[in-house]
Structures are given as structure tokens and as C-alpha cells.
Design a protein around this motif. Structure first.
Motif, PDB file in Angstrom:
ATOM      1  N   ALA A   1     -33.114  13.723  50.548  1.00 32.96           N
ATOM      2  CA  ALA A   1     -33.332  13.160  49.215  1.00 32.96           C
ATOM      3  C   ALA A   1     -33.793  14.184  48.188  1.00 32.96           C
ATOM      4  O   ALA A   1     -33.861  13.873  46.998  1.00 32.96           O
ATOM      5  N   SER A   2     -34.092  15.391  48.629  1.00 31.33           N
ATOM      6  CA  SER A   2     -34.443  16.437  47.666  1.00 31.33           C
ATOM      7  C   SER A   2     -33.190  17.072  47.055  1.00 31.33           C
ATOM      8  O   SER A   2     -33.286  17.831  46.091  1.00 31.33           O
ATOM      9  N   GLN A   3     -32.022  16.754  47.636  1.00 34.60           N
ATOM     10  CA  GLN A   3     -30.758  17.289  47.148  1.00 34.60           C
ATOM     11  C   GLN A   3     -30.125  16.318  46.147  1.00 34.60           C
ATOM     12  O   GLN A   3     -30.322  15.099  46.228  1.00 34.60           O
ATOM     13  N   ALA A   4     -29.368  16.866  45.219  1.00 26.83           N
ATOM     14  CA  ALA A   4     -28.662  16.016  44.254  1.00 26.83           C
ATOM     15  C   ALA A   4     -27.569  15.238  44.973  1.00 26.83           C
ATOM     16  O   ALA A   4     -26.827  15.809  45.787  1.00 26.83           O
ATOM     17  N   PRO A   5     -27.446  13.937  44.722  1.00 30.08           N
ATOM     18  CA  PRO A   5     -26.393  13.150  45.386  1.00 30.08           C
ATOM     19  C   PRO A   5     -25.005  13.606  44.959  1.00 30.08           C
ATOM     20  O   PRO A   5     -24.818  14.151  43.864  1.00 30.08           O
ATOM     21  N   VAL A   6     -24.056  13.366  45.851  1.00 27.55           N
ATOM     22  CA  VAL A   6     -22.661  13.710  45.577  1.00 27.55           C
ATOM     23  C   VAL A   6     -21.896  12.410  45.300  1.00 27.55           C
ATOM     24  O   VAL A   6     -21.894  11.498  46.126  1.00 27.55           O
ATOM     25  N   VAL A   7     -21.250  12.334  44.143  1.00 32.64           N
ATOM     26  CA  VAL A   7     -20.491  11.134  43.772  1.00 32.64           C
ATOM     27  C   VAL A   7     -19.091  11.227  44.370  1.00 32.64           C
ATOM     28  O   VAL A   7     -18.349  12.166  44.078  1.00 32.64           O
ATOM     29  N   ARG A   8     -18.735  10.222  45.161  1.00 34.17           N
ATOM     30  CA  ARG A   8     -17.412  10.216  45.791  1.00 34.17           C
ATOM     31  C   ARG A   8     -16.675   8.903  45.552  1.00 34.17           C
ATOM     32  O   ARG A   8     -15.713   8.594  46.246  1.00 34.17           O
ATOM     33  N   TRP A   9     -17.134   8.142  44.556  1.00 31.17           N
ATOM     34  CA  TRP A   9     -16.488   6.858  44.257  1.00 31.17           C
ATOM     35  C   TRP A   9     -16.021   6.755  42.809  1.00 31.17           C
ATOM     36  O   TRP A   9     -15.384   5.801  42.421  1.00 31.17           O
ATOM     37  N   ARG A  10     -16.312   7.764  41.996  1.00 29.55           N
ATOM     38  CA  ARG A  10     -16.061   7.673  40.555  1.00 29.55           C
ATOM     39  C   ARG A  10     -14.581   7.449  40.234  1.00 29.55           C
ATOM     40  O   ARG A  10     -14.243   6.610  39.394  1.00 29.55           O
ATOM     41  N   ALA A  11     -13.699   8.193  40.873  1.00 26.17           N
ATOM     42  CA  ALA A  11     -12.268   8.082  40.553  1.00 26.17           C
ATOM     43  C   ALA A  11     -11.743   6.683  40.861  1.00 26.17           C
ATOM     44  O   ALA A  11     -10.995   6.092  40.074  1.00 26.17           O
ATOM     45  N   HIS A  12     -12.134   6.140  42.011  1.00 23.78           N
ATOM     46  CA  HIS A  12     -11.664   4.806  42.365  1.00 23.78           C
ATOM     47  C   HIS A  12     -12.286   3.739  41.464  1.00 23.78           C
ATOM     48  O   HIS A  12     -11.655   2.714  41.185  1.00 23.78           O
ATOM     49  N   ALA A  13     -13.495   3.967  41.006  1.00 25.43           N
ATOM     50  CA  ALA A  13     -14.123   3.016  40.083  1.00 25.43           C
ATOM     51  C   ALA A  13     -13.321   2.940  38.781  1.00 25.43           C
ATOM     52  O   ALA A  13     -13.004   1.848  38.292  1.00 25.43           O
ATOM     53  N   HIS A  14     -12.989   4.093  38.215  1.00 23.65           N
ATOM     54  CA  HIS A  14     -12.200   4.104  36.982  1.00 23.65           C
ATOM     55  C   HIS A  14     -10.833   3.462  37.217  1.00 23.65           C
ATOM     56  O   HIS A  14     -10.351   2.691  36.373  1.00 23.65           O
ATOM     57  N   LEU A  15     -10.224   3.762  38.347  1.00 22.22           N
ATOM     58  CA  LEU A  15      -8.900   3.216  38.635  1.00 22.22           C
ATOM     59  C   LEU A  15      -8.957   1.702  38.809  1.00 22.22           C
ATOM     60  O   LEU A  15      -8.090   0.971  38.312  1.00 22.22           O
ATOM     61  N   PHE A  16      -9.984   1.217  39.489  1.00 24.08           N
ATOM     62  CA  PHE A  16     -10.106  -0.219  39.721  1.00 24.08           C
ATOM     63  C   PHE A  16     -10.235  -0.980  38.403  1.00 24.08           C
ATOM     64  O   PHE A  16      -9.540  -1.984  38.172  1.00 24.08           O
ATOM     65  N   PHE A  17     -11.106  -0.529  37.523  1.00 29.65           N
ATOM     66  CA  PHE A  17     -11.300  -1.230  36.255  1.00 29.65           C
ATOM     67  C   PHE A  17     -10.073  -1.095  35.354  1.00 29.65           C
ATOM     68  O   PHE A  17      -9.714  -2.039  34.644  1.00 29.65           O
ATOM     69  N   SER A  18      -9.419   0.054  35.386  1.00 26.91           N
ATOM     70  CA  SER A  18      -8.184   0.211  34.609  1.00 26.91           C
ATOM     71  C   SER A  18      -7.102  -0.717  35.133  1.00 26.91           C
ATOM     72  O   SER A  18      -6.350  -1.326  34.355  1.00 26.91           O
ATOM     73  N   ASN A  19      -7.003  -0.832  36.458  1.00 29.44           N
ATOM     74  CA  ASN A  19      -6.026  -1.752  37.050  1.00 29.44           C
ATOM     75  C   ASN A  19      -6.315  -3.193  36.649  1.00 29.44           C
ATOM     76  O   ASN A  19      -5.395  -3.972  36.373  1.00 29.44           O
ATOM     77  N   TRP A  20      -7.585  -3.555  36.637  1.00 29.84           N
ATOM     78  CA  TRP A  20      -7.950  -4.914  36.244  1.00 29.84           C
ATOM     79  C   TRP A  20      -7.571  -5.175  34.789  1.00 29.84           C
ATOM     80  O   TRP A  20      -6.953  -6.209  34.482  1.00 29.84           O
ATOM     81  N   LEU A  21      -7.915  -4.255  33.898  1.00 30.28           N
ATOM     82  CA  LEU A  21      -7.567  -4.433  32.483  1.00 30.28           C
ATOM     83  C   LEU A  21      -6.057  -4.497  32.290  1.00 30.28           C
ATOM     84  O   LEU A  21      -5.553  -5.288  31.484  1.00 30.28           O
ATOM     85  N   ASN A  22      -5.326  -3.684  33.022  1.00 27.13           N
ATOM     86  CA  ASN A  22      -3.868  -3.697  32.902  1.00 27.13           C
ATOM     87  C   ASN A  22      -3.302  -5.031  33.376  1.00 27.13           C
ATOM     88  O   ASN A  22      -2.401  -5.600  32.739  1.00 27.13           O
ATOM     89  N   TYR A  23      -3.826  -5.555  34.486  1.00 30.09           N
ATOM     90  CA  TYR A  23      -3.403  -6.865  34.966  1.00 30.09           C
ATOM     91  C   TYR A  23      -3.690  -7.935  33.912  1.00 30.09           C
ATOM     92  O   TYR A  23      -2.827  -8.769  33.603  1.00 30.09           O
ATOM     93  N   VAL A  24      -4.886  -7.914  33.355  1.00 29.28           N
ATOM     94  CA  VAL A  24      -5.255  -8.905  32.346  1.00 29.28           C
ATOM     95  C   VAL A  24      -4.333  -8.786  31.131  1.00 29.28           C
ATOM     96  O   VAL A  24      -3.851  -9.788  30.595  1.00 29.28           O
ATOM     97  N   TYR A  25      -4.078  -7.564  30.705  1.00 28.32           N
ATOM     98  CA  TYR A  25      -3.213  -7.340  29.541  1.00 28.32           C
ATOM     99  C   TYR A  25      -1.809  -7.882  29.779  1.00 28.32           C
ATOM    100  O   TYR A  25      -1.189  -8.458  28.886  1.00 28.32           O
ATOM    101  N   GLN A  26      -1.302  -7.703  30.996  1.00 28.10           N
ATOM    102  CA  GLN A  26       0.056  -8.137  31.309  1.00 28.10           C
ATOM    103  C   GLN A  26       0.169  -9.654  31.436  1.00 28.10           C
ATOM    104  O   GLN A  26       1.207 -10.239  31.120  1.00 28.10           O
ATOM    105  N   GLU A  27      -0.896 -10.304  31.896  1.00 30.02           N
ATOM    106  CA  GLU A  27      -0.793 -11.700  32.288  1.00 30.02           C
ATOM    107  C   GLU A  27      -1.407 -12.694  31.298  1.00 30.02           C
ATOM    108  O   GLU A  27      -0.991 -13.848  31.246  1.00 30.02           O
ATOM    109  N   THR A  28      -2.407 -12.297  30.560  1.00 29.21           N
ATOM    110  CA  THR A  28      -3.109 -13.251  29.716  1.00 29.21           C
ATOM    111  C   THR A  28      -2.234 -13.715  28.566  1.00 29.21           C
ATOM    112  O   THR A  28      -1.427 -12.956  28.034  1.00 29.21           O
ATOM    113  N   PRO A  29      -2.343 -14.978  28.144  1.00 31.52           N
ATOM    114  CA  PRO A  29      -1.576 -15.449  26.978  1.00 31.52           C
ATOM    115  C   PRO A  29      -2.008 -14.707  25.716  1.00 31.52           C
ATOM    116  O   PRO A  29      -3.178 -14.335  25.565  1.00 31.52           O
ATOM    117  N   PHE A  30      -1.057 -14.492  24.811  1.00 32.71           N
ATOM    118  CA  PHE A  30      -1.426 -13.826  23.543  1.00 32.71           C
ATOM    119  C   PHE A  30      -2.412 -14.686  22.780  1.00 32.71           C
ATOM    120  O   PHE A  30      -3.373 -14.201  22.180  1.00 32.71           O
TER     121      PHE A  30
END
Length: 306
Positions: free
Chosen positions: A271-300
Motif C-alpha cells: 500500500a505504500s506503492q502507487a496503484p496501477v490502473v488496469r480498467w480505465r480503457a474498458h471503462a471508457h469503452l463500456f460507457f461509450s458503447n452504452w451511449l452509442n446503443y442509446v443513441y441508436q435505439e432511443t426515439p427522437f
């Protein structure tokens, strides 16, 4: 494209410094497009940090996203800056009374998971939001305790106490390879977990309306969906930033709570060492995928959501 938020919101400057695309309301009013309308029911005690974490991910897409923050009027937050909720949030009861509709809705976790749902002081108000979301939001993403609460409300699926806190960064496998939410994902991905309770997998799997899209042996169900992704249940915290688990760990230590070092987080579990982030890329991709799905499917016309 940017997310639209008030210039005075604390997250505005933080995100601008990170070069996340944000737009003020006055500039957005001069654009002749319909932005996606996303509501965020922020139940986390780290109010501003959670705003920044979610907005960081929602701002990383080519879509303009109009954000509305919702609060529980039946609960007095002790952690938000003075006047913050009054200035930047609208009460959930008002949203329902006005008949507001959203392309997407996010319901966060909350530090009340060891309480029976009905004993949470704002349960009736949150249950009303969960019910309202069925016909007033095209897709609702429920996170951690928010997922457990909605699974209980919609399907009567109970939460189960864990022997000890599930805490750290864990690998998860994908069951539904062709899900729009996992487009571009690797076969295995990492995600933070921080919870004392879990979903009852057997009860969840027994419901034909629900699909378990991702899980792991260590953490159980990670992602379940229903109604063709109009209901999304995420048990972990892809939105967490690099130091969120570190802050939780040191907070619990300082309060004398029994807490193990977060798994797979610090190099060499030091715990004295700085943590290493290994989920950031998938987090951005997941939320982008969700927004893209919503954009494609939601009624205007949002009033057409049913």
C-alpha cells in the motif's frame, strides 16, 4: 462531442483540465441538434468525486450529452458541499411530477448495502424512481447497490451478505460476446469491486427476463440485463478513478474497521506503492458503447418512450 453541464459545477474545471470535452449551457443553446438526455441519480457519499468520475466517462464520445442530476428529497446529504445539491440537482419527486423523460438514466451505488432495502430512509422515493424509469428512460444503468435495489424492486431478487468485503480489482469473463455493451472488449477485463453484499445468482438466473452477460468465480455476477438492454445491472465500479479504492482503504483503516488490502491493486500488495490502473480503457469503452446503443435505439421524441 461534449457533455453539457453548468460552468459553475465543480466537475467543469476538473474535466477541462483533463481535456474532457464539456460544454456550457449557453453555448449548447446555439446548436441545432438534439443532445442525449442522461439523468444521474447520485447516491454516493463522495458527491463531487462521483460526478467527476461519471462525467469523465460520459464525455468521451462523439455525442453531446445533456446531464440532469437527481437527488433524493427525503434524504439529507452530509457529504455534499453546502448548497451544492440545491444548486445543481433536481429532486426525484419533481422529475416524476414534471414527467421528464431521459434517453439514459444512471442510478449509482450507496453506502447502505447492509441495511434491508425498506429501512433505507429514502427507499420509497428511490423505488418510485425505479418504477418511473421503466417507461420514462430508454435505458437505465444501475450500479452496485443501485443494481441490487432495482433487481429487488423489479424482480424480488434478494441481496446476500458476504463473509467479508469484496474489495479490489478482479478479472471478469464475458458470456454474451455479441452484446453491444461489450463491443471491442477483450476476452477478459478487469473492474473494481467494493461491496459487502452480492446478488443471488441462482435467483437471477431463474428469471427468464434477465440475461447474465458477464461474471466471474470470485465476484459472481458482474453484468445482467433485461428488456434488450433497457435495464442494465452492473455490480462493480468501472467508473472508479485511480485512487478511489485507496481512499476507501485508508478511510476504513482510519475508522478502525476490519479491512483487507484491496486485491490486485497495489504493486506487490504494497500500500505504500502507487496503484496501477488496469480498467480505465474498458471503462471508457463500456460507457461509450452504452451511449452509442442509446443513441441508436432511443426515439427522437422522448415522449414516445414506453
Amino acid at each position: 462531442m461534449p457533455i453539457k453541464i453548468p460552468r459553475a459545477l465543480p466537475a467543469y474545471n476538473a474535466l477541462r483540465e483533463e481535456r474532457v470535452f464539456v460544454m456550457t449551457e449557453d453555448r449548447a443553446e446555439h446548436q441545432d441538434i438534439r443532445p442525449l438526455k442522461v439523468g444521474i441519480v447520485n447516491l454516493m457519499p463522495t458527491t463531487v468525486d462521483t460526478e467527476i468520475q461519471l462525467l469523465r466517462l460520459l464525455g468521451n464520445s462523439p455525442l453531446q450529452v445533456d446531464i440532469t442530476f437527481l437527488r433524493m428529497g427525503s434524504h439529507e446529504s452530509k457529504n455534499a458541499p453546502p448548497g451544492h445539491l440545491d444548486k445543481f440537482y433536481i429532486s426525484a419527486k419533481e422529475v416524476i411530477s414534471l414527467g421528464m423523460h431521459f434517453d439514459g438514466l444512471i442510478i449509482t451505488g450507496a453506502p447502505v448495502e447492509t441495511l434491508p432495502f425498506e429501512e433505507v430512509d429514502y427507499w420509497d422515493e428511490l423505488a418510485a424512481v425505479i418504477d418511473y424509469s421503466v417507461k420514462s428512460a430508454w435505458s437505465t444503468m444501475h450500479i452496485c447497490w443501485g443494481a441490487q435495489a432495482a433487481l429487488y424492486r423489479h424482480y424480488g431478487i434478494p441481496k446476500q451478505p458476504l463473509a467479508k468485503k469484496l474489495f479490489g480489482v478482479f478479472p471478469h469473463k464475458i458470456n454474451e460476446r455479441h452484446s453491444p455493451l461489450f463491443r471491442g472488449f477483450d476476452d477478459e477485463f478487469l473492474a473494481p469491486q467494493s461491496r459487502h453484499t452480492s446478488c443471488d445468482r441462482d435467483a437471477l438466473a431463474a428469471r427468464p427476463e434477465l440475461t447474465i452477460q458477464s461474471e466471474s468465480v470470485e465476484t459472481g455476477v458482474f453484468l445482467a440485463t433485461a428488456r434488450d438492454l433497457r435495464e442494465i445491472y452492473v455490480t462493480g465500479h468501472l467508473e472508479y478513478d485511480s485512487l478511489t479504492l485507496d481512499r476507501e482503504y485508508r478511510r476504513d483503516l482510519g475508522q478502525g474497521k476490519p479491512i483487507a488490502i484491496p486485491r490486485n491493486y497495489y504493486p506487490g500488495d504494497d500500500a505504500s506503492q502507487a496503484p496501477v490502473v488496469r480498467w480505465r480503457a474498458h471503462a471508457h469503452l463500456f460507457f461509450s458503447n452504452w451511449l452509442n446503443y442509446v443513441y441508436q435505439e432511443t426515439p427522437f421524441n422522448l415522449d414516445d418512450i414506453k
